[in-house]
Design an enzyme around this catalytic site. Structure first.
Site, mmCIF file in Angstrom:
data_model
loop_
_atom_site.group_PDB
_atom_site.id
_atom_site.type_symbol
_atom_site.label_atom_id
_atom_site.label_comp_id
_atom_site.label_asym_id
_atom_site.label_seq_id
_atom_site.Cartn_x
_atom_site.Cartn_y
_atom_site.Cartn_z
ATOM 1 N N CYS A 1 0.823 -1.205 0.000
ATOM 2 C CA CYS A 1 0.000 0.000 0.000
ATOM 3 C C CYS A 1 0.857 1.255 0.000
ATOM 4 O O CYS A 1 0.366 2.350 -0.228
ATOM 5 C CB CYS A 1 -0.944 0.006 1.201
ATOM 6 S SG CYS A 1 -2.479 -0.862 0.861
ATOM 7 N N LYS B 1 0.685 3.482 -3.025
ATOM 8 C CA LYS B 1 -0.474 4.349 -3.231
ATOM 9 C C LYS B 1 -0.046 5.784 -3.540
ATOM 10 O O LYS B 1 0.886 6.290 -2.924
ATOM 11 C CB LYS B 1 -1.281 4.365 -1.932
ATOM 12 C CG LYS B 1 -2.715 3.911 -2.095
ATOM 13 C CD LYS B 1 -3.422 3.975 -0.745
ATOM 14 C CE LYS B 1 -4.885 3.640 -0.879
ATOM 15 N NZ LYS B 1 -5.585 3.647 0.390
ATOM 16 N N ASP C 1 -14.200 3.056 2.502
ATOM 17 C CA ASP C 1 -13.427 1.914 2.046
ATOM 18 C C ASP C 1 -13.987 1.292 0.773
ATOM 19 O O ASP C 1 -13.256 0.757 -0.032
ATOM 20 C CB ASP C 1 -13.379 0.853 3.153
ATOM 21 C CG ASP C 1 -12.724 1.410 4.400
ATOM 22 O OD1 ASP C 1 -11.514 1.661 4.349
ATOM 23 O OD2 ASP C 1 -13.422 1.628 5.401
ATOM 24 N N ASP D 1 -11.552 -4.121 2.677
ATOM 25 C CA ASP D 1 -12.431 -2.966 2.490
ATOM 26 C C ASP D 1 -13.914 -3.341 2.559
ATOM 27 O O ASP D 1 -14.751 -2.517 2.935
ATOM 28 C CB ASP D 1 -12.116 -2.256 1.164
ATOM 29 C CG ASP D 1 -10.886 -1.355 1.294
ATOM 30 O OD1 ASP D 1 -10.680 -0.773 2.377
ATOM 31 O OD2 ASP D 1 -10.142 -1.220 0.308
ATOM 32 N N GLY E 1 -11.116 -12.452 -14.057
ATOM 33 C CA GLY E 1 -10.056 -11.485 -13.845
ATOM 34 C C GLY E 1 -9.464 -11.019 -15.146
ATOM 35 O O GLY E 1 -9.978 -11.325 -16.232
ATOM 36 N N HIS E 2 -8.382 -10.263 -15.046
ATOM 37 C CA HIS E 2 -7.727 -9.741 -16.233
ATOM 38 C C HIS E 2 -6.239 -9.618 -15.961
ATOM 39 O O HIS E 2 -5.845 -9.138 -14.905
ATOM 40 C CB HIS E 2 -8.326 -8.376 -16.600
ATOM 41 C CG HIS E 2 -7.954 -7.911 -17.964
ATOM 42 N ND1 HIS E 2 -8.595 -8.325 -19.097
ATOM 43 C CD2 HIS E 2 -6.973 -7.062 -18.378
ATOM 44 C CE1 HIS E 2 -8.041 -7.757 -20.165
ATOM 45 N NE2 HIS E 2 -7.048 -6.982 -19.744
ATOM 46 N N ASP F 1 -10.585 0.610 7.597
ATOM 47 C CA ASP F 1 -9.358 -0.160 7.830
ATOM 48 C C ASP F 1 -8.155 0.760 7.651
ATOM 49 O O ASP F 1 -8.183 1.706 6.873
ATOM 50 C CB ASP F 1 -9.276 -1.426 6.954
ATOM 51 C CG ASP F 1 -9.359 -1.150 5.467
ATOM 52 O OD1 ASP F 1 -9.699 -0.022 5.083
ATOM 53 O OD2 ASP F 1 -9.082 -2.072 4.693
HETATM 54 CO CO CO Z 1 -9.871 0.729 3.332
HETATM 55 CO CO CO Z 2 -8.685 -0.072 -0.569
HETATM 56 CO CO CO Z 3 -9.245 1.109 0.942
#
Ligand code: CO
Ligand code: CO
Ligand code: CO
Length: 345
Positions: free
Chosen positions: A16, A19, A49, A89, A136-137, A224
């Site tokens: 993360c 991000k 989320d 999420d 999916g891809h 979260d």
């Molecule tokens: Co979240």
């Molecule tokens: Co997220």
């Molecule tokens: Co999130």
């Protein structure tokens, strides 16, 4: 051949922490019109989320997606972490994950065997969550990336948003902080194998137990803790709820060695981004160390639920959480809105 492949060396940033910063993101989104519909119960406005859309009086769908570059070298563990993180999420809204689409970017140089292990890790977590992978891809890319789009279900009157915290509530954090710090520290071989294993265990653990506990208890608000760190996500909850969150710095659970690593100067880039974002929004007490604040700004991958629960219900929530697979703690309270959305003492 496979032994020569180090997944994290193929990626520029990890988990993360990859991000885009919240300040940049809000600038980018500023002029993009958002979808509107009377059945859209939770949209993008409150940085929640997941989105929630009502189908009828009994049912709403919860929709979310998350993906990122490898945070660990082991492909199977990477797949598990990416899946646990994406599914979280849905849990943070109080929902039940059901349908999953994979999204994957794989370099040419990545052995087929590694690709299979990434998908297998994701599949196993999805299965553990009681959901199913339905498609999916996958595209070719220089940097590997993997994640899920997750659809879940929830009763339209039982949605738990990040905007419902009430004055007098108690704040509970359901996983320790420090995954970003420990990941970087591990790249430099600075962290002990035990501490690193603890971080991995935390990241692969679903937030399902905490979600079930809060749904059973009935809570006011939840989110979260992921890329924006504890303080970034606290900020969204505080502003969305029109309150101030008061965090007791010493009560916040940390992964072993996280604080020690910060003292050695191991601070992820994302923590600096989060510091910029929360500048001026957090009042920090004189006794709280700068190093501890960096732990609170550390971008979490597959972090824990942050729950705001009324004082009357906190004991029953804590009672269920006693059996939680992750460490949890009461970390603060919700007070009347003050000049600063967050106070850390
Ligand atoms: Co979240
Ligand atoms: Co997220
Ligand atoms: Co999130």
């Amino acid at each position: 051949m496979e032994n020569n492949i180090k997944l994290t060396e193929m990626s520029m940033s990890c988990g993360c922490a990859a991000k885009i910063g919240p300040d940049v993101l809000s600038e980018v989104l500023k002029n993009i019109p958002q979808g509107k519909d009377k059945n859209l119960l939770v949209g993008i406005e409150t940085s929640d989320d997941a989105a929630v859309y009502r189908i009828d009086d009994q049912t709403a769908i919860v929709q979310t997606m998350d993906f990122f570059p490898p945070i660990v070298d082991d492909p199977y563990i990477y797949g598990q972490i990416a899946a646990a993180n994406a599914i979280s999420d849905v849990y943070a809204m109080g929902g039940e994950p059901k349908l999953v689409m994979n999204i994957a970017c794989f370099p040419d140089s990545l052995p087929v065997d590694s690709m299979e292990k990434i998908l297998r890790g994701g599949y196993d977590k999805v299965k553990e969550a009681g959901a199913i992978v339905v498609g999916g891809h996958t595209i070719e890319d220089t940097e590997p990336k993997f994640g899920l789009s997750v659809t879940g279900f929830i009763h339209p009157e039982k949605i738990i948003t990040n905007c419902g915290a009430k004055v007098g509530d108690v704040l509970i954090l359901c996983k320790p902080l420090g995954t970003g710090i420990l990941n970087i520290a591990n790249k430099g071989n600075l962290v002990s194998p035990e501490a690193y294993r603890q971080a991995i265990n935390s990241m692969v653990t679903l937030n399902r137990f905490a979600r079930d506990a809060m749904v059973k208890t009935g809570v006011n608000s939840c989110t979260d803790v992921t890329g924006f760190g504890l303080l970034g996500h606290c900020y969204e909850m505080a502003v969305g709820s029109g309150v101030t969150l008061k965090i007791m710095a010493d009560s916040v659970p940390l992964l072993d060695e996280a604080l020690e690593m910060v003292r050695m100067g191991i601070i992820p880039k994302g923590a600096h981004k989060n510091k910029r974002f929360t500048e001026g929004k957090v009042l920090i007490g004189n006794n709280v160390s700068k190093e501890l604040i960096y732990c609170f700004l550390d971008p979490q991958t597959s972090g824990g639920l942050l729950i705001s629960v009324s004082e009357e219900k906190v004991d029953s929530l804590l009672n269920i959480l006693k059996n939680s697979p992750t460490r949890f703690a009461q970390i603060g309270t919700v007070i009347k809105k003050e000049e600063h959305p967050i106070i850390v003492v």
